[in-house]
Scaffold this motif. Structure first.
Motif, PDB file in Angstrom:
ATOM      1  N   GLU B 112       7.199   7.663  -6.588  1.00 42.67           N
ATOM      2  CA  GLU B 112       6.680   7.318  -7.900  1.00 42.67           C
ATOM      3  C   GLU B 112       7.863   6.947  -8.791  1.00 42.67           C
ATOM      4  O   GLU B 112       8.822   7.709  -8.890  1.00 42.67           O
ATOM      5  N   VAL B 113       7.770   5.784  -9.379  1.00 43.70           N
ATOM      6  CA  VAL B 113       8.892   5.287 -10.167  1.00 43.70           C
ATOM      7  C   VAL B 113       8.369   4.897 -11.540  1.00 43.70           C
ATOM      8  O   VAL B 113       7.401   4.161 -11.653  1.00 43.70           O
ATOM      9  N   GLN B 114       9.003   5.419 -12.573  1.00 41.27           N
ATOM     10  CA  GLN B 114       8.555   5.077 -13.921  1.00 41.27           C
ATOM     11  C   GLN B 114       9.681   4.461 -14.730  1.00 41.27           C
ATOM     12  O   GLN B 114      10.769   5.023 -14.845  1.00 41.27           O
ATOM     13  N   CYS B 115       9.386   3.301 -15.305  1.00 38.52           N
ATOM     14  CA  CYS B 115      10.340   2.626 -16.174  1.00 38.52           C
ATOM     15  C   CYS B 115       9.883   2.781 -17.621  1.00 38.52           C
ATOM     16  O   CYS B 115       8.836   2.266 -18.002  1.00 38.52           O
ATOM     17  N   THR B 127       8.591  -0.299   2.339  1.00 43.84           N
ATOM     18  CA  THR B 127       8.150   0.934   1.701  1.00 43.84           C
ATOM     19  C   THR B 127       6.634   1.099   1.812  1.00 43.84           C
ATOM     20  O   THR B 127       5.893   0.152   1.623  1.00 43.84           O
ATOM     21  N   SER B 128       6.211   2.303   2.155  1.00 40.75           N
ATOM     22  CA  SER B 128       4.780   2.600   2.215  1.00 40.75           C
ATOM     23  C   SER B 128       4.434   3.572   1.118  1.00 40.75           C
ATOM     24  O   SER B 128       4.838   4.726   1.164  1.00 40.75           O
ATOM     25  N   GLY B 129       3.675   3.115   0.149  1.00 40.95           N
ATOM     26  CA  GLY B 129       3.267   4.007  -0.916  1.00 40.95           C
ATOM     27  C   GLY B 129       4.253   4.029  -2.058  1.00 40.95           C
ATOM     28  O   GLY B 129       5.277   4.699  -1.992  1.00 40.95           O
ATOM     29  N   CYS B 130       3.960   3.283  -3.100  1.00 35.85           N
ATOM     30  CA  CYS B 130       4.803   3.312  -4.286  1.00 35.85           C
ATOM     31  C   CYS B 130       3.919   3.175  -5.520  1.00 35.85           C
ATOM     32  O   CYS B 130       3.180   2.201  -5.661  1.00 35.85           O
ATOM     33  N   GLN B 131       3.965   4.187  -6.384  1.00 38.73           N
ATOM     34  CA  GLN B 131       3.284   4.105  -7.671  1.00 38.73           C
ATOM     35  C   GLN B 131       4.352   3.716  -8.696  1.00 38.73           C
ATOM     36  O   GLN B 131       5.331   4.444  -8.880  1.00 38.73           O
ATOM     37  N   LEU B 132       4.138   2.588  -9.333  1.00 41.43           N
ATOM     38  CA  LEU B 132       5.138   2.072 -10.258  1.00 41.43           C
ATOM     39  C   LEU B 132       4.547   2.107 -11.665  1.00 41.43           C
ATOM     40  O   LEU B 132       3.565   1.435 -11.946  1.00 41.43           O
ATOM     41  N   TYR B 133       5.135   2.917 -12.532  1.00 41.52           N
ATOM     42  CA  TYR B 133       4.630   3.025 -13.901  1.00 41.52           C
ATOM     43  C   TYR B 133       5.475   2.168 -14.828  1.00 41.52           C
ATOM     44  O   TYR B 133       6.681   2.379 -14.937  1.00 41.52           O
ATOM     45  N   LEU B 134       4.839   1.217 -15.489  1.00 40.34           N
ATOM     46  CA  LEU B 134       5.570   0.345 -16.399  1.00 40.34           C
ATOM     47  C   LEU B 134       5.129   0.586 -17.834  1.00 40.34           C
ATOM     48  O   LEU B 134       3.945   0.538 -18.151  1.00 40.34           O
ATOM     49  N   GLY B 135       6.106   0.831 -18.696  1.00 37.65           N
ATOM     50  CA  GLY B 135       5.809   0.964 -20.115  1.00 37.65           C
ATOM     51  C   GLY B 135       5.691  -0.407 -20.764  1.00 37.65           C
ATOM     52  O   GLY B 135       5.831  -1.438 -20.108  1.00 37.65           O
ATOM     53  N   LYS B 136       5.458  -0.410 -22.079  1.00 42.99           N
ATOM     54  CA  LYS B 136       5.231  -1.683 -22.779  1.00 42.99           C
ATOM     55  C   LYS B 136       6.434  -2.627 -22.729  1.00 42.99           C
ATOM     56  O   LYS B 136       6.271  -3.844 -22.765  1.00 42.99           O
TER      57      LYS B 136
END
Lengths: 193, 193
Positions: B112-115, B127-136
């Protein structure tokens, strides 16, 4: 001719390649080779190493072919079959005529697959290195690819001198956010074109 | 909310997750953990298992962060860095602010990666399985993906109730031959939409 994604230029999948001796030397670790028709429905071709003259001759459109764990080998399927699955093979060549359903190539490395007749669908999953030779009757094929790299399609007779024309398929995709949605486009490699 | 490609619904990458004890039990086989700034330029975060409070605080835009072989851990990068590479990690969470060049996620499982700030490029490979959180501020990011599956992007505040809106990115592509060329289109999954 384009040469992207192409490690050798030996060309078309062939059953008459020179025998390599290396394949046989490391028998110790490998599982029992299989080459048999099971229940009259499924051809199991498993754990073959260095066998360049595997031929399935007497087959019909209700049978399936399952190729597993083979290395440095060549298999020819001389009649129509329902489907072919190629699983976990390395440096394997497969030549087939017609397929009713689909040809699946999964978990493979450096395979060469030639379709001489027609196949509605070719699926490639988790595979690195696949040279796919399509004859004139198989250009309608839809090729579905996931988690794979270095897939080239060689199309018969379309190049200059009636040669095979090579089409590297995209392996990278760019996703960008526009108007509340992601749009996806293949990465084009200007160098190879 | 869409739920394709999503194994858990726990949501946003968080540094305050409950400690799991399991990670520590199998120390025997793993390599020496590292958490250090090398030559003043490269933050090496390696072989961390079950560490939920890794924080890089005092960093600058010339430094890079290299995260390797971590498991069940969470890393926060609290300032601007040049680039972040996440290699061979499993069940890892990374939170960062701004990136000058790129964030690379390679050879990972379930990360899980959050920017929280901005990053011009995010690369995801093998890569298998990546939740990518992007802010505004990171919606301009271009996300380049190869050989990967189950990549979801969660976009801040776009959903109903200011919730994260989930966008599963395509992982299968169909290639068809038309007029002497292959055209590529992502496989759309009607079920999830």
């Amino acid at each position: 001719m384009k040469s992207k994604n192409r490690s050798d230029t030996a060309g078309v999948v062939s059953a008459s390649e020179k025998e390599t001796v290396s394949g046989r030397s490391s028998i110790s670790k490998r599982s029992t080779p299989k080459f048999e028709l099971q229940m009259g429905r499924k051809w199991a071709v498993e754990n073959q190493v260095g066998e360049k003259n595997l031929v399935i001759d007497d087959c019909d459109a209700k049978q399936s072919v399952y190729v597993y764990g083979c290395k440095n080998s060549v298999l020819q399927v001389k009649g129509k079959v329902n489907n072919i699955t190629i699983d976990k093979c390395t440096k394997m060549g497969i030549l087939f005529k017609d397929i009713v359903a689909a040809c699946e190539i999964v978990n493979c490395n450096s395979v060469e697959v030639q379709c001489e007749g027609s196949a509605p669908t070719i699926l490639i999953d988790n595979t690195s290195g696949c040279q796919l030779y399509l004859g004139k009757d198989s250009l309608e094929t839809s090729i579905t690819i996931a988690k794979s790299s270095e897939v080239n399609v060689l199309v018969s007779g379309a190049g200059p001198d009636g040669d095979w024309a090579e089409h590297p398929l995209p392996q990278q995709f760019v996703h960008t956010f526009r108007d509340g949605q992601f749009t996806t486009s293949p990465v084009s490699h200007s160098g190879g074109l």
